[in-house]
Design an enzyme around this catalytic site. Structure first.
Site, PDB file in Angstrom:
ATOM      1  N   HIS A  81      86.147  65.851  60.393  1.00  0.00           N
ATOM      2  CA  HIS A  81      86.430  64.867  61.444  1.00  0.00           C
ATOM      3  C   HIS A  81      87.650  65.295  62.263  1.00  0.00           C
ATOM      4  O   HIS A  81      87.597  65.376  63.492  1.00  0.00           O
ATOM      5  CB  HIS A  81      86.677  63.495  60.789  1.00  0.00           C
ATOM      6  CG  HIS A  81      87.001  62.393  61.759  1.00  0.00           C
ATOM      7  ND1 HIS A  81      86.062  61.480  62.182  1.00  0.00           N
ATOM      8  CD2 HIS A  81      88.152  62.056  62.388  1.00  0.00           C
ATOM      9  CE1 HIS A  81      86.630  60.631  63.032  1.00  0.00           C
ATOM     10  NE2 HIS A  81      87.905  60.952  63.174  1.00  0.00           N
ATOM     11  N   GLU A  82      88.740  65.587  61.579  1.00  0.00           N
ATOM     12  CA  GLU A  82      89.967  65.952  62.285  1.00  0.00           C
ATOM     13  C   GLU A  82      89.805  67.290  63.015  1.00  0.00           C
ATOM     14  O   GLU A  82      90.402  67.497  64.068  1.00  0.00           O
ATOM     15  CB  GLU A  82      91.170  65.992  61.333  1.00  0.00           C
ATOM     16  CG  GLU A  82      91.473  64.655  60.636  1.00  0.00           C
ATOM     17  CD  GLU A  82      91.629  63.461  61.573  1.00  0.00           C
ATOM     18  OE1 GLU A  82      92.058  63.640  62.724  1.00  0.00           O
ATOM     19  OE2 GLU A  82      91.280  62.335  61.146  1.00  0.00           O
ATOM     20  N   HIS A 109      88.604  66.486  66.416  1.00  0.00           N
ATOM     21  CA  HIS A 109      89.701  66.058  67.301  1.00  0.00           C
ATOM     22  C   HIS A 109      90.510  67.270  67.755  1.00  0.00           C
ATOM     23  O   HIS A 109      90.858  67.410  68.919  1.00  0.00           O
ATOM     24  CB  HIS A 109      90.641  65.113  66.552  1.00  0.00           C
ATOM     25  CG  HIS A 109      90.161  63.687  66.457  1.00  0.00           C
ATOM     26  ND1 HIS A 109      89.826  62.941  67.558  1.00  0.00           N
ATOM     27  CD2 HIS A 109      89.983  62.868  65.384  1.00  0.00           C
ATOM     28  CE1 HIS A 109      89.461  61.719  67.172  1.00  0.00           C
ATOM     29  NE2 HIS A 109      89.545  61.646  65.855  1.00  0.00           N
ATOM     30  N   GLU A 139      87.158  60.384  69.949  1.00  0.00           N
ATOM     31  CA  GLU A 139      86.442  60.039  68.721  1.00  0.00           C
ATOM     32  C   GLU A 139      85.002  60.570  68.768  1.00  0.00           C
ATOM     33  O   GLU A 139      84.416  60.861  67.725  1.00  0.00           O
ATOM     34  CB  GLU A 139      86.471  58.517  68.518  1.00  0.00           C
ATOM     35  CG  GLU A 139      86.009  58.038  67.160  1.00  0.00           C
ATOM     36  CD  GLU A 139      86.970  58.347  66.004  1.00  0.00           C
ATOM     37  OE1 GLU A 139      88.074  58.879  66.247  1.00  0.00           O
ATOM     38  OE2 GLU A 139      86.596  58.062  64.852  1.00  0.00           O
TER      39      GLU A 139
HETATM   40 MG    MG Z   1      89.344  59.827  64.551  1.00  0.00          MG
END
Ligand code: MG
Length: 503
Positions: free
Chosen positions: A268-269, A272, A298
């Site tokens: 997830h990160e 980003h 996101e």
């Molecule tokens: Mg996030």
């Protein structure tokens, strides 16, 4: 530097802006440090530094010299897209600072810095009454902020716009109107299906933290994370900090069991981080050298987490790699791991929610925030309202307020209006996958063939390289050829989970 900017006034603005940018860079780095390596007591001095740097930054933005330059830039003809982006972003920020009186900003800062501490303790003790007076005050200040900032249709619009430029309450309303009932029906079908199980033995299986760290590093190498421009560390709540396009850092957590939590946080990160890392270097140190909005940000993290990390192709292709570091997986198959990554279960905590239930958690917060802004909800009744909405949308009632109304940090920080961006990102991620497949071919095959470079270049061209050049809605339209549409998200869930649960 600044070679894509030709206009003389814009160049002047950018040169001046370097001072402001440097303050942002320094506070960003200090912020990252306070979540990772800072000795605990340093916060006593650090909080003064944060406060002063923020004030200094605001002063520089609002200095008549800088404001006049931006005004001059606004009148310039024939600005290119980057130059127009610079003006748009700076104008927004200057206007926001001008509309909120310094006394208001100071009061908000004072109340929220205390509220964060109280919230932490109230959550630990599950004592809502402790936090209630602060929350009441914060909501009152949020309503005040909306009045200062101004709005046309709904006071909540003023707050939504802080996080997602141009987002309107009615748009969030219609998004949830489409999603909510369909997903609740679908959830019911899943839970009532024959081979449904709410738990998986891997949730309780312990892992070796050092080996887990090594596995996470392998996954980042697989994605070719540029370690010369970033790093990975440990924090209580995973996050990404990008100071510039040449320094982007991520974190994850290690709880010692339930390894998907650590791994999926990394993925997830990474999503980003990739956004910030792939912004065109030529935009370096300018107001547009950052992700354009929280929702779009996101969408990038959710794309990597949900569409890649939680895919069947990913667990199948990397199963041997997982096994190398997690020996207990010898008793499992790739399909077991895939199912473990994708358990659907109505539960109390938003951050741990699966793809099917996640948006119901956001819907609850959205209804509450909207009600607060319309002065229809009073903090005295908030725990009851929370619990009844949980019952209505997820069919469960939290046993205490720590697992209910007290779970999120956002309100204690005064971040009313933030939550809907999580749903926007989750929906967009599925829409991105559909567009990517149209242009690059089947995503499962790309994952199986480890063609991450192709996926990354595509994302760079469509989204990342532009930074904040275009407003979020325009960027989405340019990248995907259409507006955000929840139908893609519903189709993705139905396809994926009908297969998993043989519906
Ligand atoms: Mg996030």
């Amino acid at each position: 530097m600044f070679e894509v900017f030709e206009n003389k006034t814009i160049k002047e603005i950018l040169n001046k802006y370097l001072d402001i940018w440097s303050i942002g860079y320094a506070s960003g780095l200090l912020g990252w440090d306070s979540e990772t390596y800072m000795p605990k007591e340093s916060i006593k001095e650090r909080s003064i530094v944060f406060g002063r740097l923020a004030v200094l930054r605001q002063k520089m933005m609002l200095s008549s010299e800088f404001k006049d330059l931006v005004k001059k830039g606004e009148k310039e003809q024939n600005l290119n897209d980057y130059e127009a982006g610079v003006i748009r972003v700076l104008k927004r920020e200057i206007e926001r600072f001008e509309k909120l009186p310094p006394e208001f900003i100071e009061e908000m800062e004072r109340v929220t810095s205390k509220a964060r501490v109280v919230w932490r303790e109230a959550k630990a003790k599950s004592d809502y009454n402790m936090f209630k007076p602060y929350l009441g005050k914060i909501f009152e200040l949020s309503r005040k902020a909306a009045e200062y900032l101004g709005y046309e249709e709904h006071p909540y619009d003023a707050l939504l716009d802080l996080y997602e430029e141009g987002l309107k309450t009615r748009e969030v309303d219609s998004m949830f109107k489409e999603l909510g009932p369909q997903l609740r029906d679908f959830l019911k079908k899943i839970i009532e299906s024959q081979n449904y199980s709410a738990t998986h033995p891997l949730e309780e299986t312990q892992y070796d933290i050092e080996k887990m760290k090594a596995l996470n590093t392998e996954i980042l190498k697989l994605f070719k994370f540029p370690f010369e421009r970033g790093r990975i560390d440990v924090s209580a709540h995973p996050f990404t900090s990008g100071f510039g396009v040449y320094d982007v850092r991520i974190t994850t957590r290690y709880e010692g069991k339930d390894f998907r939590r650590s791994l999926l946080a990394v993925i997830h990160e990474f999503g980003h981080a990739l956004y910030e890392l792939q912004i065109d270097e030529k935009l370096m140190a300018t107001p547009i050298a950052g992700g354009v909005s929280l929702g779009v940000h996101e969408s990038q993290s959710r794309f990597w987490e949900n569409m890649i990390g939680r895919s069947k192709a990913f667990t199948e292709t990397n199963f041997e790699l997982f096994k190398k570091y997690l020996d207990f997986l010898k008793d499992y198959t790739p399909d077991d791991v895939y199912r473990y990554f994708n358990i659907v279960k109505p539960d109390f905590i938003r951050v741990e929610a699966d793809e099917v239930t996640y948006n119901q958690h956001i819907l609850i917060r959205f209804e509450i925030e909207k009600g607060v802004m319309e002065e229809k909800i009073n903090v005295d009744e908030l725990p009851q309202i929370w619990n009844s909405l949980m019952e209505k949308y997820l069919g469960i009632t939290p046993p205490n307020d720590a697992l209910g109304v007290l779970q999120d940090i956002h309100w204690s920080m005064g971040s009313t209006g933030y939550f809907p961006t999580y749903s926007i990102g989750t929906i967009l991620a599925t829409q991105i996958a559909v567009k990517l497949e149209k242009e690059l071919g089947n995503l499962s095959e790309l994952i199986t063939e480890k063609k991450y470079d192709e996926i990354k270049s595509w994302l760079k061209e469509k989204f990342h390289r532009w930074g904040s050049t275009y407003p979020p809605k325009e960027l989405i339209k340019r990248a995907l050829g259409e507006e955000m549409n929840p139908k893609y998200f519903i189709e993705h869930l139905k396809r994926k989970y009908s297969e998993i649960y043989s519906l």
